[in-house]
Design a protein around this motif. Structure first.
Motif, PDB file in Angstrom:
ATOM      1  N   GLU A  11      -6.961  47.031  20.824  1.00  0.00           N
ATOM      2  CA  GLU A  11      -6.976  48.059  21.635  1.00  0.00           C
ATOM      3  C   GLU A  11      -8.083  49.100  21.131  1.00  0.00           C
ATOM      4  OE1 GLU A  11      -5.314  48.943  24.884  1.00  0.00           O
ATOM      5  OE2 GLU A  11      -4.610  46.435  24.254  1.00  0.00           O
ATOM      6  N   PRO A  12      -9.082  49.253  22.308  1.00  0.00           N
ATOM      7  CA  PRO A  12     -10.393  49.869  22.637  1.00  0.00           C
ATOM      8  C   PRO A  12      -9.891  51.333  21.767  1.00  0.00           C
ATOM      9  CG  PRO A  12     -10.392  48.854  24.729  1.00  0.00           C
ATOM     10  CD  PRO A  12      -9.091  48.439  23.851  1.00  0.00           C
ATOM     11  N   PRO A  13     -10.536  51.975  20.607  1.00  0.00           N
ATOM     12  CA  PRO A  13      -9.993  53.387  20.521  1.00  0.00           C
ATOM     13  C   PRO A  13     -10.634  55.016  21.215  1.00  0.00           C
ATOM     14  CG  PRO A  13     -11.972  52.424  19.202  1.00  0.00           C
ATOM     15  CD  PRO A  13     -11.538  50.906  20.110  1.00  0.00           C
ATOM     16  N   ALA A  14     -10.738  55.893  20.458  1.00  0.00           N
ATOM     17  CA  ALA A  14     -11.193  56.943  21.552  1.00  0.00           C
ATOM     18  C   ALA A  14     -12.221  57.186  20.282  1.00  0.00           C
ATOM     19  CB  ALA A  14     -10.586  57.928  21.073  1.00  0.00           C
ATOM     20  N   ILE A  15     -13.664  56.702  21.792  1.00  0.00           N
ATOM     21  CA  ILE A  15     -14.904  56.709  20.841  1.00  0.00           C
ATOM     22  C   ILE A  15     -15.883  57.685  22.999  1.00  0.00           C
ATOM     23  CG2 ILE A  15     -16.979  54.970  20.484  1.00  0.00           C
ATOM     24  CD1 ILE A  15     -15.717  53.372  19.806  1.00  0.00           C
ATOM     25  N   PRO A  16     -16.297  58.960  22.729  1.00  0.00           N
ATOM     26  CA  PRO A  16     -16.591  59.791  23.279  1.00  0.00           C
ATOM     27  C   PRO A  16     -17.929  58.615  24.278  1.00  0.00           C
ATOM     28  CG  PRO A  16     -16.942  60.582  21.382  1.00  0.00           C
ATOM     29  CD  PRO A  16     -16.601  59.442  20.786  1.00  0.00           C
ATOM     30  N   SER A  17     -17.405  58.336  25.550  1.00  0.00           N
ATOM     31  CA  SER A  17     -17.636  57.664  26.202  1.00  0.00           C
ATOM     32  C   SER A  17     -18.546  56.725  26.627  1.00  0.00           C
ATOM     33  CB  SER A  17     -19.545  58.369  26.518  1.00  0.00           C
ATOM     34  OG  SER A  17     -20.067  59.510  26.668  1.00  0.00           O
ATOM     35  N   LEU A  18     -17.109  55.172  25.617  1.00  0.00           N
ATOM     36  CA  LEU A  18     -16.620  54.410  25.273  1.00  0.00           C
ATOM     37  C   LEU A  18     -16.468  54.444  26.639  1.00  0.00           C
ATOM     38  CD1 LEU A  18     -16.348  52.231  24.105  1.00  0.00           C
ATOM     39  CD2 LEU A  18     -13.856  53.019  23.864  1.00  0.00           C
ATOM     40  N   ARG A  19     -17.208  52.869  27.461  1.00  0.00           N
ATOM     41  CA  ARG A  19     -17.162  51.718  28.430  1.00  0.00           C
ATOM     42  C   ARG A  19     -16.605  50.076  27.380  1.00  0.00           C
ATOM     43  NH1 ARG A  19     -20.637  52.286  33.273  1.00  0.00           N
ATOM     44  NH2 ARG A  19     -18.725  50.967  34.188  1.00  0.00           N
ATOM     45  N   TRP A  20     -15.691  49.609  28.382  1.00  0.00           N
ATOM     46  CA  TRP A  20     -15.146  48.616  27.820  1.00  0.00           C
ATOM     47  C   TRP A  20     -14.965  47.541  29.176  1.00  0.00           C
ATOM     48  CZ3 TRP A  20      -9.835  47.613  29.289  1.00  0.00           C
ATOM     49  CH2 TRP A  20      -9.351  48.561  28.904  1.00  0.00           C
ATOM     50  N   MET A  21     -14.949  46.175  28.542  1.00  0.00           N
ATOM     51  CA  MET A  21     -14.082  45.292  29.545  1.00  0.00           C
ATOM     52  C   MET A  21     -13.666  44.047  28.248  1.00  0.00           C
ATOM     53  SD  MET A  21     -17.391  42.648  30.548  1.00  0.00           S
ATOM     54  CE  MET A  21     -18.768  43.826  30.572  1.00  0.00           C
ATOM     55  N   GLN A  22     -12.219  43.438  29.273  1.00  0.00           N
ATOM     56  CA  GLN A  22     -12.025  42.544  29.047  1.00  0.00           C
ATOM     57  C   GLN A  22     -12.431  40.874  28.656  1.00  0.00           C
ATOM     58  OE1 GLN A  22      -7.500  42.175  29.842  1.00  0.00           O
ATOM     59  NE2 GLN A  22      -7.279  44.145  29.104  1.00  0.00           N
ATOM     60  N   LEU A  23     -12.285  39.958  27.615  1.00  0.00           N
ATOM     61  CA  LEU A  23     -13.498  38.398  27.699  1.00  0.00           C
ATOM     62  C   LEU A  23     -12.462  37.783  27.681  1.00  0.00           C
ATOM     63  CD1 LEU A  23     -16.025  39.161  24.669  1.00  0.00           C
ATOM     64  CD2 LEU A  23     -16.891  39.821  27.553  1.00  0.00           C
ATOM     65  N   GLY A  24     -10.820  37.996  27.362  1.00  0.00           N
ATOM     66  CA  GLY A  24     -10.025  36.968  27.623  1.00  0.00           C
ATOM     67  C   GLY A  24      -9.042  37.373  26.641  1.00  0.00           C
ATOM     68  N   GLU A  25      -8.212  36.645  26.222  1.00  0.00           N
ATOM     69  CA  GLU A  25      -7.313  36.015  25.425  1.00  0.00           C
ATOM     70  C   GLU A  25      -6.907  35.357  24.957  1.00  0.00           C
ATOM     71  OE1 GLU A  25      -3.089  36.450  27.156  1.00  0.00           O
ATOM     72  OE2 GLU A  25      -2.810  38.200  27.593  1.00  0.00           O
ATOM     73  N   MET A  26      -6.855  35.404  22.875  1.00  0.00           N
ATOM     74  CA  MET A  26      -6.915  34.314  22.135  1.00  0.00           C
ATOM     75  C   MET A  26      -5.764  34.010  21.820  1.00  0.00           C
ATOM     76  SD  MET A  26      -9.800  34.301  19.098  1.00  0.00           S
ATOM     77  CE  MET A  26      -8.861  35.142  18.306  1.00  0.00           C
ATOM     78  N   GLN A  27      -5.550  32.549  21.582  1.00  0.00           N
ATOM     79  CA  GLN A  27      -4.253  32.250  21.226  1.00  0.00           C
ATOM     80  C   GLN A  27      -4.263  31.942  20.229  1.00  0.00           C
ATOM     81  OE1 GLN A  27      -1.335  32.239  23.883  1.00  0.00           O
ATOM     82  NE2 GLN A  27      -3.624  32.425  25.846  1.00  0.00           N
ATOM     83  N   TRP A  28      -3.323  31.798  19.508  1.00  0.00           N
ATOM     84  CA  TRP A  28      -2.989  31.411  17.752  1.00  0.00           C
ATOM     85  C   TRP A  28      -1.540  30.501  17.475  1.00  0.00           C
ATOM     86  CZ3 TRP A  28      -6.543  34.538  14.111  1.00  0.00           C
ATOM     87  CH2 TRP A  28      -6.927  35.757  15.304  1.00  0.00           C
ATOM     88  N   VAL A  29      -2.029  29.883  16.342  1.00  0.00           N
ATOM     89  CA  VAL A  29      -1.445  29.328  15.712  1.00  0.00           C
ATOM     90  C   VAL A  29      -0.662  29.060  14.475  1.00  0.00           C
ATOM     91  CG1 VAL A  29      -3.016  27.363  15.530  1.00  0.00           C
ATOM     92  CG2 VAL A  29      -0.592  26.565  15.520  1.00  0.00           C
ATOM     93  N   PHE A  30       0.568  28.552  13.910  1.00  0.00           N
ATOM     94  CA  PHE A  30       0.568  29.334  12.140  1.00  0.00           C
ATOM     95  C   PHE A  30       0.781  27.907  12.052  1.00  0.00           C
ATOM     96  CE2 PHE A  30       3.661  29.897   8.727  1.00  0.00           C
ATOM     97  CZ  PHE A  30       2.834  30.574   8.557  1.00  0.00           C
TER      98      PHE A  30
END
Length: 305
Positions: free
Chosen positions: A151-170
């Motif tokens: 999750e985006p942390p607390a950074i002054p003036s931070l802006r963000w966008m989601q690029l997508g979800e990455m799937q995992w495999v064991f």
């Protein structure tokens, strides 16, 4: 400071070896060139021309002057260009930090497209790992981060966008003991075997690891590619980005194992500071909003095909 005319005079004399030939090259009278040469020597109170030989040459002091003056004039030219660049809304530099997971190959076409704009903005491309990506933005070591996890942390003036979800495999090597383990495999069973993790590059806070139980032996490696190779060699176990190891799963180099505690997909983010605004940053942000590009960055490249 030398003028462009002074520098042209020095260059002409050095290349022609004669005041008269230098005058012809410069389109001036020989007397004018001779006078200008003497004026230069008086200005610097130094002998700049060796007149003892048939061919006129620059002295060591003259060579130093012309070389350093050329360099300084190039610096001034670049500075002038950068000042005009910034005045037109372009940044003096754009520092992009990606998570190590994001393959540079996917960024090359984007860089080429950006270069075609002719903005003059130098790019600096570096990478960090896990929390180190957000930390780079917070500490001023990035203007834009791509592929950040968590999750985006607390950074002054931070802006963000989601690029997508990455799937995992064991996945494990067929040579590893867990290859024959009964499924679904419990966390307690996994904890008896060494985990391979990519080392978090965070410098000012404690790094983070995924899928590691307390007391489980761990080997940290520098990159996701190294982690994949280590697991292929049976050196340990762990979660891998599914799309980046698809060919290894298909050809049996790795075996997928069902887990009692499946790992949730990771959201990858792009982040930047809202108090920074420039045409280069905005151009990159518009590109990252394109679903096709974001999808390629998230899914990544299977380098083992």
């Amino acid at each position: 400071m030398l003028s462009t005319e002074d520098l042209a005079l020095l260059e002409a004399i050095r290349e022609t070896g004669s005041l008269s030939r230098a005058a012809v090259r410069l389109g001036k009278a020989p007397s004018t060139v001779s006078y200008a040469a003497r004026q230069l020597e008086e200005r610097f109170d130094a002998l700049l021309f060796d007149r003892r030989r048939y061919r006129l040459q620059l002295t060591a002091a003259g060579e130093l002057l012309v070389n350093e003056a050329s360099r300084l004039m190039e610096d001034v030219s670049r500075l002038t260009q950068r000042v005009q660049q910034v005045a037109n809304g372009w940044e003096s530099r754009l520092w992009i930090v990606t998570d190590e997971l994001v393959e540079f190959e996917n960024l090359v076409p984007l860089i080429q497209e950006f270069d075609a704009l002719g903005s003059g903005v130098p790019l600096r491309m570096t990478h960090e790992v896990l929390k180190g990506v957000w930390e780079a933005l917070r500490e001023g070591r990035a203007d834009l981060v791509i592929g950040a996890t968590n999750e985006p942390p607390a950074i002054p003036s931070l802006r963000w966008m989601q690029l997508g979800e990455m799937q995992w495999v064991f996945a494990v090597s067929p040579k590893h003991p867990l290859a024959k383990a009964r499924e679904p495999i419990s966390r307690a069973t996994v904890s008896q075997h060494r985990a391979i993790v990519v080392a978090d590059s965070a410098r000012t806070s404690e790094g983070r690891t995924y899928g590691v139980s307390g007391g489980q032996p761990v080997m940290a490696v520098p990159t996701m590619r190294a982690k994949i190779l280590a697991q292929c060699a049976g050196l340990g176990v762990g979660w891998l980005p599914r799309h980046r190891v698809d060919s290894l799963l298909k050809n049996g180099t790795l075996i997928e194992k069902q887990m009692a505690d499946p790992r949730e997909p990771n959201v990858l983010y792009a982040g930047w500071r809202g108090d920074q605004d420039g045409r280069a940053l905005n151009w990159w942000l518009e590109k990252l909003k394109q679903p096709s590009l974001a999808g390629r960055l998230v899914q990544g490249i299977d380098l083992f095909v």
